[in-house]
Scaffold this motif. Structure first.
Motif, PDB file in Angstrom:
ATOM      1  N   ARG A 279       1.095  -1.595  -0.132  1.00  0.00           N
ATOM      2  CA  ARG A 279      -0.143   0.082  -0.578  1.00  0.00           C
ATOM      3  C   ARG A 279       1.063   1.405  -0.340  1.00  0.00           C
ATOM      4  NH1 ARG A 279      -4.450   2.051   4.769  1.00  0.00           N
ATOM      5  NH2 ARG A 279      -3.355   4.224   4.532  1.00  0.00           N
ATOM      6  N   VAL A 280       0.007   2.298  -0.717  1.00  0.00           N
ATOM      7  CA  VAL A 280       0.855   3.627  -0.737  1.00  0.00           C
ATOM      8  C   VAL A 280       0.259   4.416  -0.924  1.00  0.00           C
ATOM      9  CG1 VAL A 280       2.449   5.307  -2.466  1.00  0.00           C
ATOM     10  CG2 VAL A 280       2.706   2.465  -2.469  1.00  0.00           C
ATOM     11  N   ASN A 281       0.044   5.466   0.270  1.00  0.00           N
ATOM     12  CA  ASN A 281      -0.359   6.421   0.910  1.00  0.00           C
ATOM     13  C   ASN A 281      -0.308   7.783  -0.389  1.00  0.00           C
ATOM     14  OD1 ASN A 281      -1.136   5.417   2.624  1.00  0.00           O
ATOM     15  ND2 ASN A 281      -0.478   6.640   4.450  1.00  0.00           N
ATOM     16  N   THR A 282      -1.134   8.456  -0.606  1.00  0.00           N
ATOM     17  CA  THR A 282      -1.274   9.541  -1.982  1.00  0.00           C
ATOM     18  C   THR A 282      -1.766  10.501  -1.108  1.00  0.00           C
ATOM     19  OG1 THR A 282      -3.535   8.897  -2.408  1.00  0.00           O
ATOM     20  CG2 THR A 282      -2.030   7.654  -3.923  1.00  0.00           C
ATOM     21  N   GLY A 283      -2.623  11.460  -2.534  1.00  0.00           N
ATOM     22  CA  GLY A 283      -3.112  12.457  -1.745  1.00  0.00           C
ATOM     23  C   GLY A 283      -3.999  12.257  -1.850  1.00  0.00           C
ATOM     24  N   GLU A 284      -5.376  13.649  -1.503  1.00  0.00           N
ATOM     25  CA  GLU A 284      -7.275  12.438  -0.980  1.00  0.00           C
ATOM     26  C   GLU A 284      -7.675  12.676  -2.543  1.00  0.00           C
ATOM     27  OE1 GLU A 284      -8.812  15.859   1.718  1.00  0.00           O
ATOM     28  OE2 GLU A 284      -6.693  15.542   3.326  1.00  0.00           O
ATOM     29  N   GLY A 285      -8.299  11.709  -2.517  1.00  0.00           N
ATOM     30  CA  GLY A 285      -9.204  11.382  -3.716  1.00  0.00           C
ATOM     31  C   GLY A 285      -9.111  11.319  -4.994  1.00  0.00           C
ATOM     32  N   PRO A 286      -7.836   9.760  -4.655  1.00  0.00           N
ATOM     33  CA  PRO A 286      -6.768   9.932  -5.185  1.00  0.00           C
ATOM     34  C   PRO A 286      -8.076   9.295  -6.524  1.00  0.00           C
ATOM     35  CG  PRO A 286      -6.829   8.172  -3.722  1.00  0.00           C
ATOM     36  CD  PRO A 286      -7.889   9.109  -3.796  1.00  0.00           C
ATOM     37  N   ASN A 287      -7.449  10.146  -8.246  1.00  0.00           N
ATOM     38  CA  ASN A 287      -8.827   9.764  -9.112  1.00  0.00           C
ATOM     39  C   ASN A 287      -8.244   9.357 -10.741  1.00  0.00           C
ATOM     40  OD1 ASN A 287     -10.179  10.253 -11.810  1.00  0.00           O
ATOM     41  ND2 ASN A 287     -11.265  10.466 -10.343  1.00  0.00           N
ATOM     42  N   TRP A 288      -6.707   8.876 -10.883  1.00  0.00           N
ATOM     43  CA  TRP A 288      -6.960   8.016 -11.892  1.00  0.00           C
ATOM     44  C   TRP A 288      -5.193   7.785 -11.688  1.00  0.00           C
ATOM     45  CZ3 TRP A 288     -10.368   6.908 -14.702  1.00  0.00           C
ATOM     46  CH2 TRP A 288      -9.950   6.632 -16.536  1.00  0.00           C
ATOM     47  N   ILE A 289      -5.149   6.730 -12.816  1.00  0.00           N
ATOM     48  CA  ILE A 289      -3.328   6.161 -12.367  1.00  0.00           C
ATOM     49  C   ILE A 289      -2.837   6.195 -14.223  1.00  0.00           C
ATOM     50  CG2 ILE A 289      -4.277   3.997 -11.421  1.00  0.00           C
ATOM     51  CD1 ILE A 289      -1.292   3.495 -10.500  1.00  0.00           C
ATOM     52  N   VAL A 290      -1.678   6.251 -13.822  1.00  0.00           N
ATOM     53  CA  VAL A 290      -0.761   5.686 -15.698  1.00  0.00           C
ATOM     54  C   VAL A 290       0.167   5.554 -14.679  1.00  0.00           C
ATOM     55  CG1 VAL A 290      -2.082   7.278 -16.957  1.00  0.00           C
ATOM     56  CG2 VAL A 290      -0.387   8.599 -15.806  1.00  0.00           C
ATOM     57  N   PHE A 291       1.344   4.456 -15.500  1.00  0.00           N
ATOM     58  CA  PHE A 291       2.261   4.370 -15.467  1.00  0.00           C
ATOM     59  C   PHE A 291       3.476   4.238 -16.491  1.00  0.00           C
ATOM     60  CE2 PHE A 291       0.867   1.317 -12.646  1.00  0.00           C
ATOM     61  CZ  PHE A 291       1.669   0.857 -11.296  1.00  0.00           C
ATOM     62  N   THR A 292       4.906   5.220 -16.114  1.00  0.00           N
ATOM     63  CA  THR A 292       5.706   5.813 -17.434  1.00  0.00           C
ATOM     64  C   THR A 292       5.753   4.927 -17.910  1.00  0.00           C
ATOM     65  OG1 THR A 292       7.504   6.028 -15.725  1.00  0.00           O
ATOM     66  CG2 THR A 292       6.727   8.410 -16.213  1.00  0.00           C
ATOM     67  N   PRO A 293       6.010   4.623 -19.353  1.00  0.00           N
ATOM     68  CA  PRO A 293       6.545   3.127 -20.399  1.00  0.00           C
ATOM     69  C   PRO A 293       7.714   2.504 -19.572  1.00  0.00           C
ATOM     70  CG  PRO A 293       5.958   5.292 -21.600  1.00  0.00           C
ATOM     71  CD  PRO A 293       5.626   5.776 -20.338  1.00  0.00           C
ATOM     72  N   ASP A 294       7.927   3.238 -18.865  1.00  0.00           N
ATOM     73  CA  ASP A 294       9.754   2.075 -18.067  1.00  0.00           C
ATOM     74  C   ASP A 294       9.494   2.347 -16.855  1.00  0.00           C
ATOM     75  OD1 ASP A 294       9.642   4.702 -16.820  1.00  0.00           O
ATOM     76  OD2 ASP A 294      10.923   5.263 -17.534  1.00  0.00           O
ATOM     77  N   GLY A 295       7.985   1.901 -16.426  1.00  0.00           N
ATOM     78  CA  GLY A 295       7.520   1.309 -15.429  1.00  0.00           C
ATOM     79  C   GLY A 295       7.971   1.826 -14.452  1.00  0.00           C
ATOM     80  N   LYS A 314       9.180   0.931  -7.966  1.00  0.00           N
ATOM     81  CA  LYS A 314       9.930  -0.101  -7.298  1.00  0.00           C
ATOM     82  C   LYS A 314      10.397   0.130  -5.528  1.00  0.00           C
ATOM     83  CE  LYS A 314      14.854  -2.256  -7.365  1.00  0.00           C
ATOM     84  NZ  LYS A 314      15.869  -2.909  -8.711  1.00  0.00           N
ATOM     85  N   THR A 315      10.705   0.741  -5.357  1.00  0.00           N
ATOM     86  CA  THR A 315      10.028   1.103  -4.045  1.00  0.00           C
ATOM     87  C   THR A 315       9.067   1.631  -3.415  1.00  0.00           C
ATOM     88  OG1 THR A 315      10.212   3.423  -4.005  1.00  0.00           O
ATOM     89  CG2 THR A 315      12.951   2.159  -3.969  1.00  0.00           C
ATOM     90  N   ARG A 316       8.420   2.011  -4.050  1.00  0.00           N
ATOM     91  CA  ARG A 316       6.728   2.149  -3.034  1.00  0.00           C
ATOM     92  C   ARG A 316       7.527   3.439  -2.536  1.00  0.00           C
ATOM     93  NH1 ARG A 316       3.975  -4.008  -2.605  1.00  0.00           N
ATOM     94  NH2 ARG A 316       4.923  -4.879  -4.918  1.00  0.00           N
ATOM     95  N   ARG A 317       7.172   4.210  -2.670  1.00  0.00           N
ATOM     96  CA  ARG A 317       7.220   5.416  -1.778  1.00  0.00           C
ATOM     97  C   ARG A 317       7.456   6.620  -3.158  1.00  0.00           C
ATOM     98  NH1 ARG A 317      11.967   5.046   2.826  1.00  0.00           N
ATOM     99  NH2 ARG A 317      12.281   2.783   3.090  1.00  0.00           N
ATOM    100  N   GLU A 318       6.349   7.732  -2.171  1.00  0.00           N
ATOM    101  CA  GLU A 318       6.409   8.804  -3.189  1.00  0.00           C
ATOM    102  C   GLU A 318       6.933   9.454  -2.975  1.00  0.00           C
ATOM    103  OE1 GLU A 318       2.115  11.544  -2.601  1.00  0.00           O
ATOM    104  OE2 GLU A 318       3.685  11.499  -0.939  1.00  0.00           O
ATOM    105  N   VAL A 319       7.461  10.066  -4.560  1.00  0.00           N
ATOM    106  CA  VAL A 319       8.980  11.050  -4.249  1.00  0.00           C
ATOM    107  C   VAL A 319       8.369  12.547  -3.931  1.00  0.00           C
ATOM    108  CG1 VAL A 319      10.433  11.558  -6.033  1.00  0.00           C
ATOM    109  CG2 VAL A 319      10.011   9.274  -5.793  1.00  0.00           C
ATOM    110  N   THR A 320       7.130  13.176  -4.409  1.00  0.00           N
ATOM    111  CA  THR A 320       7.333  14.507  -4.877  1.00  0.00           C
ATOM    112  C   THR A 320       5.558  13.972  -4.838  1.00  0.00           C
ATOM    113  OG1 THR A 320       7.396  16.503  -5.204  1.00  0.00           O
ATOM    114  CG2 THR A 320       7.204  14.709  -6.997  1.00  0.00           C
ATOM    115  N   ARG A 321       4.515  15.055  -5.228  1.00  0.00           N
ATOM    116  CA  ARG A 321       3.273  15.375  -4.711  1.00  0.00           C
ATOM    117  C   ARG A 321       3.446  16.437  -5.731  1.00  0.00           C
ATOM    118  NH1 ARG A 321      -0.109  13.954  -0.203  1.00  0.00           N
ATOM    119  NH2 ARG A 321       0.648  12.384   0.071  1.00  0.00           N
ATOM    120  N   VAL A 322       2.857  16.921  -6.722  1.00  0.00           N
ATOM    121  CA  VAL A 322       2.851  18.116  -7.746  1.00  0.00           C
ATOM    122  C   VAL A 322       2.035  18.679  -7.875  1.00  0.00           C
ATOM    123  CG1 VAL A 322       3.694  19.017 -10.012  1.00  0.00           C
ATOM    124  CG2 VAL A 322       4.536  16.726  -9.094  1.00  0.00           C
TER     125      VAL A 322
END
Length: 338
Positions: A279-295, A314-322
């Motif tokens: 499980r990875v926490n996000t901001g409020e109301g996670p709506n849509w998800i895409v992966f960069t093609p390189d994963g 890979k690490t399942r950690r939030e790098v930043t919130r934009v």
């Protein structure tokens, strides 16, 4: 109506998915396009710097965003004026506008950019647009359509029917439906395995997803994900029957990432082991998800906090919130073009 065998249809889809995936994996730099559903623009995030580098004006109430495979053209649906906008991603300028037959939802483009399918929510139909002609070439009936999806085929596009509890497959050569695939509930976003045989569908009132055998046209499993919070808090920009919205497979197909509106998080499902592994926490109301093609990155739009979570897959950690525009929802990612 004469229909092809399901195995021939899905075999063609498989060939297209494999070819498209191989091409995309070699792309070194990516741009993420974020549709701001209560604004008039699309935020552009450079995935190298993880910063907003542009805002593309499109029109009030952006709903759908999608790209052709090479990333050169972005397609955007606008609810207020019932249009599909065609945007050159290099210049970030609109190069075409097509009037559609009603209020458009999430669109999908063929990899070659020849066709775009636009579900018309208030018209119980889907418009098929020929991009070069910039006109509708076919309108097909479908009950309460919502999300269109292309899985790498220039011939086939999926469109969800919330009213019929199914996902329909359009054959663009015949301009007719090739299959009607039951989902066992009111479908929200969905994704398809790279072999074209399995569909994962978020459905209303389920904190989790259903698994569908596409050739067999049947639901084979219904997985409810245990939630930390027993009830769903009041959401400003989503219906209360939506416990899970965005979901996507990693490019290697090994993991399914599933949003939780109860917990403001992404749950990670191991496809082979058939169990939740993280499980990875996000901001409020996670709506849509895409992966960069390189994963490398998972990108999640947070509708309630006007930002996008960028997660190291890979690490399942939030790098930043934009921070982006108002109420971000649909996302699309592809090669950067100058």
């Amino acid at each position: 109506m004469n229909r092809p065998s399901y195995w021939s249809v899905f075999g063609a889809l498989l060939i297209s998915v494999v070819a498209w995936g191989a091409e995309s994996s070699a792309v070194p730099d990516f741009k993420l396009y974020v549709g701001n559903s209560r604004g008039d623009d699309i935020s552009v995030i450079d995935m190298a710097s993880l910063k907003v580098t542009g805002n593309i004006k499109a029109g009030e109430r952006v709903h759908g965003v999608c790209l052709q495979a090479d990333g050169k053209r972005l397609f955007v649906t606008v609810e207020t004026d019932h249009t599909l906008r065609i945007i050159d991603t290099a210049t970030q300028q609109t190069i075409g506008t097509v009037k559609v037959t009603g209020r458009p939802n999430q669109c999908a483009a063929t990899p070659d950019g020849k066709y775009v399918a636009v579900p018309i929510r208030d018209g119980d139909s889907v418009d098929v647009i020929d991009v070069s002609q910039q006109k509708i070439v076919k309108t097909l009936p479908i009950k309460e359509p919502h999300n269109a999806l292309n899985t790498g085929s220039n011939r086939y596009i999926y469109v969800s029917s919330m009213g019929s509890h199914e996902i329909d497959l359009i054959d663009l050569e015949k301009m007719d439906f090739a299959a009607h695939i039951p989902t066992g509930g009111r479908p929200r976003p969905y994704t398809v395995s790279t072999d074209g045989k399995t569909m994962y569908v978020a459905v209303a009132d389920l904190h989790g997803f259903v698994i569908v055998d596409i050739p067999g046209q049947k639901v084979t499993a219904r997985l409810e994900i245990p939630a930390e919070h027993a009830t769903l808090k009041k959401l400003q920009y989503e219906t209360q029957d939506t416990l899970t919205h965005g979901l996507a497979l990693t490019p290697d197909g090994k993991e399914l990432w599933v949003s939780s509106l109860k917990d403001d998080a992404m749950y990670i499902y191991d496809v082979k082991a058939k169990k939740i592994t993280g499980r990875v926490n996000t901001g409020e109301g996670p709506n849509w998800i895409v992966f960069t093609p390189d994963g490398k990155y998972a990108c999640i739009s947070n509708a309630e906090t006007d930002d996008v979570s960028i997660i190291d897959a890979k690490t399942r950690r939030e790098v930043t919130r934009v921070k982006v525009g108002k109420v971000p929802k649909r996302l699309a990612v592809a090669q950067a073009h100058q």
